[in-house]
Motif scaffolding. Sequence first.
Motif, short mmCIF file in Angstrom:
data_model
loop_
_atom_site.label_atom_id
_atom_site.label_comp_id
_atom_site.label_asym_id
_atom_site.label_seq_id
_atom_site.Cartn_x
_atom_site.Cartn_y
_atom_site.Cartn_z
N ILE A 5 12.49 -7.12 -46.80
CA ILE A 5 12.61 -7.11 -48.25
C ILE A 5 12.83 -8.55 -48.68
CG2 ILE A 5 13.91 -6.30 -50.24
CD1 ILE A 5 14.75 -3.89 -48.48
N ILE A 29 8.38 -5.61 -48.63
CA ILE A 29 8.66 -5.22 -50.00
C ILE A 29 9.06 -6.49 -50.73
CG2 ILE A 29 10.12 -3.84 -51.53
CD1 ILE A 29 10.54 -1.97 -49.05
N ARG A 50 4.39 -3.95 -50.51
CA ARG A 50 4.60 -3.18 -51.73
C ARG A 50 5.46 -3.99 -52.69
NH1 ARG A 50 7.44 1.94 -49.85
NH2 ARG A 50 8.16 0.57 -48.24
#
Length: 63
Positions: A5, A29, A50
């Motif tokens: 992340i 992410i 994403r």
Amino acid sequence: MTTSIIVGGSSGLGRAVAQRFADRGDTVIITSRTTAHADSVAGEIGGMTRGLAIDLSRPETIA
């Protein structure tokens, strides 16, 4: 497989780090203040990247 992340992964150094992790096959992410920008940059980075909209200047909106 690793999931990374990257807060602020839609520009600058964060984007470079996100690209590197995606290139090595990680699920990535990235965050940005808007969904449209996060999704657009995630598409440019490719792989299993994403986007997620989070505005850290407004912590009350993060659930």
